[in-house]
Every structure is written in C-alpha cells, then in structure tokens.
Design an enzyme around this catalytic site. Sequence first.
Site, PDB file in Angstrom:
ATOM      1  N   ALA A  67     -14.111   5.214 -20.419  1.00 49.25           N
ATOM      2  CA  ALA A  67     -14.857   5.982 -19.676  1.00 49.25           C
ATOM      3  C   ALA A  67     -14.487   7.708 -20.104  1.00 49.25           C
ATOM      4  CB  ALA A  67     -14.377   5.910 -18.026  1.00 49.25           C
ATOM      5  N   THR A 107     -16.807  -0.587 -13.469  1.00 45.48           N
ATOM      6  CA  THR A 107     -16.481  -1.703 -12.531  1.00 45.48           C
ATOM      7  C   THR A 107     -17.118  -2.954 -13.170  1.00 45.48           C
ATOM      8  OG1 THR A 107     -17.225  -2.425 -10.299  1.00 45.48           O
ATOM      9  CG2 THR A 107     -18.834  -1.021 -11.549  1.00 45.48           C
ATOM     10  N   GLN A 165     -15.554   2.760  -5.290  1.00 43.16           N
ATOM     11  CA  GLN A 165     -15.062   1.852  -4.709  1.00 43.16           C
ATOM     12  C   GLN A 165     -13.568   2.045  -4.788  1.00 43.16           C
ATOM     13  OE1 GLN A 165     -16.755  -2.287  -6.475  1.00 43.16           O
ATOM     14  NE2 GLN A 165     -17.193  -0.617  -7.754  1.00 43.16           N
ATOM     15  N   ASN A 166     -13.180   3.118  -5.490  1.00 46.67           N
ATOM     16  CA  ASN A 166     -11.786   3.490  -5.573  1.00 46.67           C
ATOM     17  C   ASN A 166     -10.944   4.135  -4.164  1.00 46.67           C
ATOM     18  OD1 ASN A 166     -12.192   2.463  -8.216  1.00 46.67           O
ATOM     19  ND2 ASN A 166     -12.224   4.534  -9.158  1.00 46.67           N
ATOM     20  N   HIS A 199     -14.875   1.795  -0.102  1.00 46.73           N
ATOM     21  CA  HIS A 199     -13.641   0.916   0.154  1.00 46.73           C
ATOM     22  C   HIS A 199     -12.370   1.721   0.985  1.00 46.73           C
ATOM     23  CE1 HIS A 199     -15.100  -2.036  -3.060  1.00 46.73           C
ATOM     24  NE2 HIS A 199     -15.936  -2.096  -1.988  1.00 46.73           N
ATOM     25  N   TYR A 248       0.692  -1.106   0.224  1.00 41.17           N
ATOM     26  CA  TYR A 248       0.020  -0.063   0.014  1.00 41.17           C
ATOM     27  C   TYR A 248       0.827   1.205   0.009  1.00 41.17           C
ATOM     28  CZ  TYR A 248      -3.873  -2.956   0.483  1.00 41.17           C
ATOM     29  OH  TYR A 248      -4.926  -3.980  -0.053  1.00 41.17           O
TER      30      TYR A 248
END
Length: 233
Positions: A219, A176, A91-92, A109, A56
């Site tokens: 997108a 997604t 969700q990003n 998230h 991360y």
Amino acid sequence: MSSIRNIVILTGAGVSAESGIDTFRDGGGLWEQHRVEDVATPEAFARDPDLVLRFYDMRREAIQTKQPNAAHRALAKLDAEWEGDLLIVTQNVDDLHERAGAKRVLHMHGEHLNAWCMACDERPRRTGPLIDRPACPECGEAALRPDIVWFGEMPYRMDEIFAALEQADLFVSIGTSGAVYPAAGFVRNARELGVETLELNLEPSQGTGWFDEARHGPASALVPAWVEEVLSR
Ligand code: APR
C-alpha cells in the site's frame, strides 16, 4: 478517470500493516495468534470478559505507539484536496487515518480509542485499559466494553455507506482480503450501481475477480501513486 467526481474508498488491515499493526489473516496474523471465538464475539465477552478486555487493552496500547505510513498520508492528501465527494470507509479500528490528517473517515467496525457503555450507550474516548472496570465518564457505571464490532454484531453506519456508494463514480478497495461481509460485498454493490472499481492490495483478494482493475503490491507504494494519478487528472 476524467468523469470521476465522487469516490468511496474501503480500507482494511493491509493499509496499516506497514505501520507495524498485525493484519488478521496473513501469516502470523492475529487470528493465528488468537481464536476469534475467544476474543471477538459477544459470547466470548460474556464467557470470559477478562480475556477479552486484556486482548483489546493490549491492542489499544499498541496502536498508540504506531505511526501512519505513506498510504495513510496519501489518502489524507486526497481527502484535503479532492473537491468531489469522498468517503474513507475503514474496517480498521486504529486511528492512523485521522492521525495522518484524513477527515472524511467512517469506522464501520468501531474504534480502539473509544469505549462503549452498556449502561448509557455513550461511546466515551478511552486511551487507557478497561480491565480494571473504570466508571463510565458519562453515567458513572462500571459497564464499559471495547467499541469494536464483534462477529455476529451489525457494523456501524451502513446507511451512510450505501448512500455514498449510490452517489459514487469510483470504488477503491485497499488492503483487505475480502473475507468478511458486509464489507466484502461492497464491490458487487458498486458494480450493480455501475460504479468503476479498483483493487489495491498486496495480493489478489478473495473478491479480486469483481474489480474492473486490480494492482498488487504494498500500500505504501500503490496508494501514493494512485492518489497522484487521481489528483493530476
Ligand atoms: N499493503 C497492501 N495490502 C496488504 C499489505 C500491505 N503492506 N499487507 C497485507 N495486505 C493485504 C493482505 O494481502 C490481505 O489481503 O491486506 C489484507 C489483510 O486481510 P485481513 O487480515 O483479512 O484483514 P481485513 O480484510 O481488514 O479483515 C476484515 O475481519 O477480522 C475481521 O473485523 C476484522 O476488520 C476486520 C475484518
């Protein structure tokens, strides 16, 4: 379209792909490079915290070098000009929606640029690494973990998301795959509530059959065109 007042938008990794952030399940995606079990579960963190923190730290550093793309900018424009209710449920874990100027954003998230203190439960802003076990700026404990919802953990602010779906006239899903619940189930929740549903994705998602309408393509092309349509109604 004329009766649309309240909109809920779900975004996923596909909306940030053209900003150079890997998606998870596309060819060469993150879950091809790393095993979920090694980096994205509480068990993995207990077993090998250094491996997880390094993973991360690398992603937190990388997203700070990326820029919002035309899809993020178009959604920020919609957010600024839309007089009805609007909620961008992402969700990003990157901050590209906000850096494009969007305000009505909910990270279900978590966020890379927050840490989560296991001692005082605060979520201080964090742009630097966690591998060196820095002290929590709130309580001083060296108990910070990434503020990311891992597999097996509950997503954030689900009540607010369902409350927005109940008020919605339109649900739009952007970028997604429909592979991960509960987000993948929102289209069915919306349908049960009689909400109109639209998918904007590079290719048909796993849930594409549940949408009233689906448009496929990048997108950066689909989202600005859709936003102009909505704003010019
Ligand atoms: N434009 C539009 N859609 C795109 C683009 C693009 N340029 N590039 C890829 N896509 C689409 C893909 O076709 C795919 O359907 O985006 C989707 C990305 O799917 P995933 O990689 O599965 O990402 P996402 O759906 O956001 O994953 C959900 O899974 O790993 C967990 O917690 C993580 O939030 C994540 C969740």
